[in-house]
Write an enzyme that holds these catalytic residues in place. Structure first.
Site, mmCIF file in Angstrom:
data_model
loop_
_atom_site.group_PDB
_atom_site.id
_atom_site.type_symbol
_atom_site.label_atom_id
_atom_site.label_comp_id
_atom_site.label_asym_id
_atom_site.label_seq_id
_atom_site.Cartn_x
_atom_site.Cartn_y
_atom_site.Cartn_z
ATOM 1 N N SER A 1 0.832 -1.203 0.000
ATOM 2 C CA SER A 1 0.000 0.000 0.000
ATOM 3 C C SER A 1 0.868 1.257 0.000
ATOM 4 C CB SER A 1 -0.905 -0.007 1.224
ATOM 5 O OG SER A 1 -1.683 1.162 1.252
ATOM 6 N N LYS B 1 -3.572 2.153 -2.137
ATOM 7 C CA LYS B 1 -3.272 3.295 -1.262
ATOM 8 C C LYS B 1 -4.399 3.469 -0.237
ATOM 9 C CE LYS B 1 -1.383 7.455 -0.353
ATOM 10 N NZ LYS B 1 -0.224 7.431 0.554
ATOM 11 N N ASN C 1 9.574 8.394 4.174
ATOM 12 C CA ASN C 1 8.452 9.096 3.566
ATOM 13 C C ASN C 1 7.554 9.629 4.659
ATOM 14 O OD1 ASN C 1 5.492 7.969 3.570
ATOM 15 N ND2 ASN C 1 6.860 6.186 3.694
ATOM 16 N N ASN D 1 -4.827 -0.269 8.575
ATOM 17 C CA ASN D 1 -3.574 0.463 8.768
ATOM 18 C C ASN D 1 -3.604 1.133 10.136
ATOM 19 O OD1 ASN D 1 -1.359 2.073 8.704
ATOM 20 N ND2 ASN D 1 -1.842 3.107 6.780
ATOM 21 N N CYS E 1 0.453 3.681 10.591
ATOM 22 C CA CYS E 1 1.077 4.770 9.831
ATOM 23 C C CYS E 1 1.733 5.747 10.792
ATOM 24 C CB CYS E 1 0.061 5.510 8.968
ATOM 25 S SG CYS E 1 0.823 6.867 8.086
ATOM 26 N N LYS F 1 -2.352 -4.508 9.731
ATOM 27 C CA LYS F 1 -0.959 -4.138 9.443
ATOM 28 C C LYS F 1 -0.359 -3.482 10.674
ATOM 29 C CE LYS F 1 1.934 -1.945 5.881
ATOM 30 N NZ LYS F 1 1.912 -1.275 4.568
ATOM 31 N N GLY G 1 12.571 0.205 2.773
ATOM 32 C CA GLY G 1 13.682 -0.215 1.927
ATOM 33 C C GLY G 1 14.519 -1.292 2.610
ATOM 34 N N GLY H 1 11.450 -4.039 2.846
ATOM 35 C CA GLY H 1 12.738 -4.074 2.153
ATOM 36 C C GLY H 1 12.922 -5.180 1.135
ATOM 37 N N GLY I 1 7.410 -2.933 -1.328
ATOM 38 C CA GLY I 1 7.131 -1.506 -1.214
ATOM 39 C C GLY I 1 8.091 -0.626 -1.971
#
Lengths: 243, 302
Positions: free
Chosen positions: B20, B44, B68, B126, B129, B164, B216, B243, B264
């Site tokens: 997402s 998203k 981000n 989610n 976040c 999540k 990542g 990652g 992702g």
């Protein structure tokens, strides 16, 4: 739009902390003026969005400034090495059937060279006004002249051309064109947008995906709608986006 | 090799799902390849109303990763149902709707509205976040609050609910167990790790939001560890994320206990990464002596 490993043909310093990299790639055939390419620099995670300075046949020219570690590492890449490209990306400058005034500032200058060549090739008069910090930072003046543009340069410290901003150079040289395509730092784009209403500006932004998916590089228009610099731009009509 | 995986609500032809926030609603990736090759796609986040998200800069690069701070920008659930889901309906891939909000009722409103969509096969709550001031991670850092939103979501949901979780906690296992007990159909592990960078020229935070979520390869070992811990503590399936950039990475997550994976940030580095991983996965599974995805799942502790 595709990913491809290009072959570096040349990567040379052409001005203060400014490099020209020529890459052999089939992406060149699709490239439009004002578009950019996401470049992978070995050792750095995200790609770097770099504007297309010129494209012909099977080669693209990038002119970029070493502003951080990633672009410094890019400047150390050698002719003969392979480089991963993703592009061409973004909207690009529109090709309109009229004469044009190009206003470039600093490292915003390169995409205007490709634009100048396209307008001249379609039979239009092109005036290019280019602004830099100082004489040693001036770039691409000769290339714009060779392309057939009238060229005026301004430097902030007055060490070359008109002392002051691009607006000062426009006034000092009685440039009267009204249709403008511009790329450069935000204060310059604000000044251009205050003086001109007819034309387009190209924005710079930190990006991740470069293709419109991640919403990392959004700006707002005057209606409050969000626009992606990478996908809806980087070129926007003057007055459309809140700067 | 047959790469298919069957999870609650999801018949995945392979275990690879763009995460997402990294693939929008599929439109951009669909310009590059047929989304039907994907096991699924996690779209998203949807919130009840439109959100612009955080000011820019929202992106910063890090060693082997990125930060981000988008801030759940989306057009709101009604727009997504009307404009985005019909586009995804053309693809033979399983759509997972990521659901977000500022308060519990926001999550329930989104779920109730999306229940009627045939395109959405499962929800991904989610509660992790790091980039919103309310809701988000706030619900995901306490076992009680995480269990409560899971229970409420299950009460209104007509589709399986995956939760999540955030890695920004002391003990992720107790939260995993709490949401399992509250009725979660599966877990998605992990969301981003809270981080920040400071610009040396200005001396100020690089992100306008000050902090952002790290993703990542830099976070892969953390994600593998959390999947490994939770997989041994719960009986519901886990979708691993963090990652992943290669079929070998996928196998590592399967061995840790994941049944499927989400990819992702790697989509930003190589937009074709998901099809490439899918293409490689069969031979990588085989190379290490696995006859199926299911056989690889949990191998590290079985």
């Amino acid at each position: 739009m595709r990913t491809e490993n290009g072959l570096i043909l040349e990567n040379l310093e052409i001005s203060f902390e400014t490099y020209r990299m020529i890459v052999k790639t089939s992406i060149a055939t699709e490239a439009k003026c004002g578009q950019f390419v996401q470049i992978q620099v070995p050792g750095y995670y995200l790609r770097r969005p770099i504007s297309i300075c010129d494209a012909e046949e099977d080669r693209i020219t990038f002119v970029y400034k070493t502003v951080g570690d990633g672009t410094r590492a890019m400047s150390q890449m050698k002719a003969g090495e392979s480089i991963s490209l993703f592009g061409p990306l973004g909207s690009g400058f529109p090709m309109e059937d009229r004469d044009v005034l190009l206003i470039g500032g600093g490292v915003g200058t390169p995409p205007l060279l490709f634009t100048a060549k396209k307008y001249i090739a379609s039979g239009h008069h092109v005036c290019a006004v280019l602004g830099f910090n100082d004489a040693k930072s001036v770039m691409l003046e000769k290339e714009f002249k060779e392309a057939g543009c009238d060229v005026y340069v301004a430097t902030m410290d007055g060490s070359y051309g008109t002392k002051g901003t691009v607006i000062d150079a426009i006034e000092a040289n009685n440039v009267t064109d009204t249709f403008v395509l511009s790329c450069g730092p935000l204060p310059m784009l604000k000044a251009v947008s205050a003086k001109y209403t007819d034309g387009y500006i190209s924005l710079e932004s930190r990006m991740a995906c470069g293709m419109g998916a991640c919403m990392g590089c959004v700006v707002k228009d005057h209606e409050g709608e969000s626009l992606r610099v990478c996908k809806d731009g980087p070129v926007f009509a003057i007055g459309k986006v809140v700067l | 090799m047959d790469l298919s995986v069957k999870l609650p609500g999801l018949n995945l032809k392979n275990p690879v799902i763009p995460a997402s926030g990294c693939a929008g609603y599929g439109r951009e990736l669909a310009e590059l390849y047929d989304l039907s090759v994907l096991g699924g796609i996690a779209i998203k986040s949807a919130t009840p109303k439109e959100r612009f998200g955080n000011p820019t800069p929202r992106i910063a690069e890090t060693p082997m990763g990125m930060l981000n701070a988008i801030g759940l920008q989306n057009h709101g659930v009604d727009y997504i149902i009307e404009k985005e889901l019909p586009f995804l309906a053309q693809f033979d891939t399983e759509v997972i709707a990521n659901v977000a909000g500022a308060a519990e009722e926001d999550y329930l409103e989104v779920i109730k509205k999306m229940n009627s969509s045939e395109v959405v096969k499962a929800y991904e709550l989610n509660i992790s976040c790091p980039n919103v001031k309310h809701g988000g991670i706030g619900l995901g850092t306490s076992p009680e609050l995480a269990a409560n939103i899971t229970k409420l979501a299950k009460e209104v949901s007509e589709k399986p609910v995956y939760v999540k979780l955030t890695p920004n906690v002391t003990n992720i296992v107790e939260i995993a167990k709490a949401v399992e007990k509250a009725g979660a159909d599966g877990l998605v592990l992990i969301n981003t790790l809270l981080g920040m960078r400071i610009d040396l020229k200005s001396g100020k935070p690089l992100l306008a939001n000050t902090t952002g979520g790290l993703s990542g390869p830099a976070i892969k070992p953390v994600a593998v560890r959390m999947v490994y811990q939770c997989a041994q503590a719960v009986d519901i399936p886990i979708i691993g994320v963090g990652g992943i950039s290669s079929a070998e990475d996928v196998l590592e997550f399967l061995y840790a206990g994941a049944s499927a994976v989400e990819v992702g940030a790697a989509n930003f580095v190589d937009p074709y990464i998901c099809p490439k991983i899918i293409e490689d996965l069969g031979s990588v599974l085989e190379k290490y002596g696995n006859a199926s995805v299911a056989e690889a799942t949990g191998r590290s502790f079985k």
